[in-house]
Design a protein around this motif. Structure first.
Motif, mmCIF file in Angstrom:
data_model
loop_
_atom_site.group_PDB
_atom_site.id
_atom_site.type_symbol
_atom_site.label_atom_id
_atom_site.label_comp_id
_atom_site.label_asym_id
_atom_site.label_seq_id
_atom_site.Cartn_x
_atom_site.Cartn_y
_atom_site.Cartn_z
ATOM 1 N N TYR A 28 22.296 35.265 47.251
ATOM 2 C CA TYR A 28 23.407 35.137 46.308
ATOM 3 C C TYR A 28 24.046 36.476 45.934
ATOM 4 N N LYS A 29 23.280 37.565 45.985
ATOM 5 C CA LYS A 29 23.774 38.869 45.523
ATOM 6 C C LYS A 29 25.104 39.286 46.140
ATOM 7 N N PRO A 30 25.291 39.196 47.456
ATOM 8 C CA PRO A 30 26.596 39.593 48.014
ATOM 9 C C PRO A 30 27.747 38.738 47.463
ATOM 10 N N TYR A 31 27.491 37.458 47.280
ATOM 11 C CA TYR A 31 28.521 36.572 46.721
ATOM 12 C C TYR A 31 28.853 36.981 45.297
ATOM 13 N N TRP A 32 27.814 37.188 44.466
ATOM 14 C CA TRP A 32 28.037 37.581 43.082
ATOM 15 C C TRP A 32 28.822 38.894 43.016
ATOM 16 N N MET A 33 28.410 39.866 43.827
ATOM 17 C CA MET A 33 29.057 41.181 43.783
ATOM 18 C C MET A 33 30.529 41.086 44.165
ATOM 19 N N SER A 34 30.820 40.421 45.275
ATOM 20 C CA SER A 34 32.214 40.334 45.714
ATOM 21 C C SER A 34 33.052 39.523 44.736
ATOM 22 N N LYS A 50 32.446 31.854 32.511
ATOM 23 C CA LYS A 50 33.237 30.620 32.482
ATOM 24 C C LYS A 50 34.257 30.572 33.613
ATOM 25 N N LYS A 51 34.838 31.707 33.935
ATOM 26 C CA LYS A 51 35.906 31.721 34.936
ATOM 27 C C LYS A 51 35.400 31.850 36.369
ATOM 28 N N THR A 52 34.149 32.315 36.551
ATOM 29 C CA THR A 52 33.609 32.451 37.910
ATOM 30 C C THR A 52 32.517 31.428 38.217
ATOM 31 N N SER A 53 32.034 30.728 37.195
ATOM 32 C CA SER A 53 30.922 29.776 37.328
ATOM 33 C C SER A 53 29.633 30.462 37.770
ATOM 34 N N ILE A 54 29.491 31.719 37.416
ATOM 35 C CA ILE A 54 28.249 32.456 37.661
ATOM 36 C C ILE A 54 27.554 32.584 36.310
ATOM 37 N N MET A 55 26.257 32.370 36.289
ATOM 38 C CA MET A 55 25.515 32.408 35.031
ATOM 39 C C MET A 55 25.551 33.813 34.417
ATOM 40 N N ALA A 56 25.568 33.858 33.085
ATOM 41 C CA ALA A 56 25.691 35.125 32.361
ATOM 42 C C ALA A 56 24.609 36.122 32.754
ATOM 43 N N GLU A 57 23.361 35.674 32.867
ATOM 44 C CA GLU A 57 22.284 36.609 33.221
ATOM 45 C C GLU A 57 22.457 37.161 34.639
ATOM 46 N N ASP A 58 23.050 36.359 35.533
ATOM 47 C CA ASP A 58 23.319 36.833 36.890
ATOM 48 C C ASP A 58 24.469 37.843 36.897
ATOM 49 N N ILE A 59 25.426 37.662 35.993
ATOM 50 C CA ILE A 59 26.531 38.626 35.865
ATOM 51 C C ILE A 59 25.994 39.957 35.353
ATOM 52 N N THR A 69 24.127 41.616 38.142
ATOM 53 C CA THR A 69 25.022 42.124 39.183
ATOM 54 C C THR A 69 25.775 43.365 38.712
ATOM 55 N N LEU A 70 26.300 43.333 37.492
ATOM 56 C CA LEU A 70 27.007 44.502 36.965
ATOM 57 C C LEU A 70 26.073 45.710 36.891
ATOM 58 N N ASN A 71 24.827 45.456 36.540
ATOM 59 C CA ASN A 71 23.829 46.525 36.499
ATOM 60 C C ASN A 71 23.570 47.057 37.906
ATOM 61 N N GLN A 72 23.457 46.161 38.894
ATOM 62 C CA GLN A 72 23.253 46.566 40.283
ATOM 63 C C GLN A 72 24.437 47.381 40.805
ATOM 64 N N LEU A 73 25.631 47.019 40.368
ATOM 65 C CA LEU A 73 26.832 47.743 40.784
ATOM 66 C C LEU A 73 26.962 49.096 40.086
ATOM 67 N N GLY A 74 26.175 49.282 39.021
ATOM 68 C CA GLY A 74 26.197 50.546 38.292
ATOM 69 C C GLY A 74 27.347 50.673 37.309
ATOM 70 N N ILE A 75 27.937 49.550 36.926
ATOM 71 C CA ILE A 75 29.084 49.626 36.005
ATOM 72 C C ILE A 75 28.794 49.001 34.640
#
Length: 135
Positions: free
Chosen positions: A11-17, A38-47, A50-56
């Protein structure tokens, strides 16, 4: 939502892109994690993950902030491109799944029938016991 670590890796590549693409398209001054969810249908903890993995993702006094310039987001978009094909919503055709109530073991109607049959069976047993005890 992935059910294992291996699923999360898929799932990580999908979440990141998806998240990077969303941040570029929705250039808002203030946006919450829940808005993105709400707008991406990705769970908050996964967001958050992912944002942490992206370093932002930055945390100040327990409050999350997305700290990314437009240039950084564009570089992240090149690094994590949206994979085609995208879903064309006009091609989606949804119909509800209909079940036969009599075959649905979780249906209240199917439970009702079995409860009634249990009552009848118990009544029959009581009648037999009464008949056996009568002289």
């Amino acid at each position: 939502k992935p059910m294992s670590d291996l699923g999360q890796q898929a799932y990580k590549p999908y979440w990141m892109s998806t998240i990077v693409d969303f941040l570029i398209e929705h250039d808002a001054g203030s946006m919450s994690i829940m808005d993105i969810a709400k707008k991406t249908s990705i769970m908050a903890e996964d967001i958050v993950f992912t944002l942490n993995q992206l370093g932002i993702l930055k945390i100040v006094n327990g409050v999350y902030f997305i700290a990314a310039s437009e240039d950084l987001l564009n570089r992240l978009q090149k690094k994590h491109p949206v994979k085609e094909p995208r879903v064309d919503p006009t091609k989606l055709h949804w119909t509800p799944f209909l079940t036969d109530v009599k075959r649905d073991k979780f249906s209240i109607h199917s439970k009702k029938a079995s409860v009634e049959s249990e009552i009848v069976t118990k009544q029959q047993q009581l009648l037999q016991q009464q008949q056996q005890h009568q002289p």
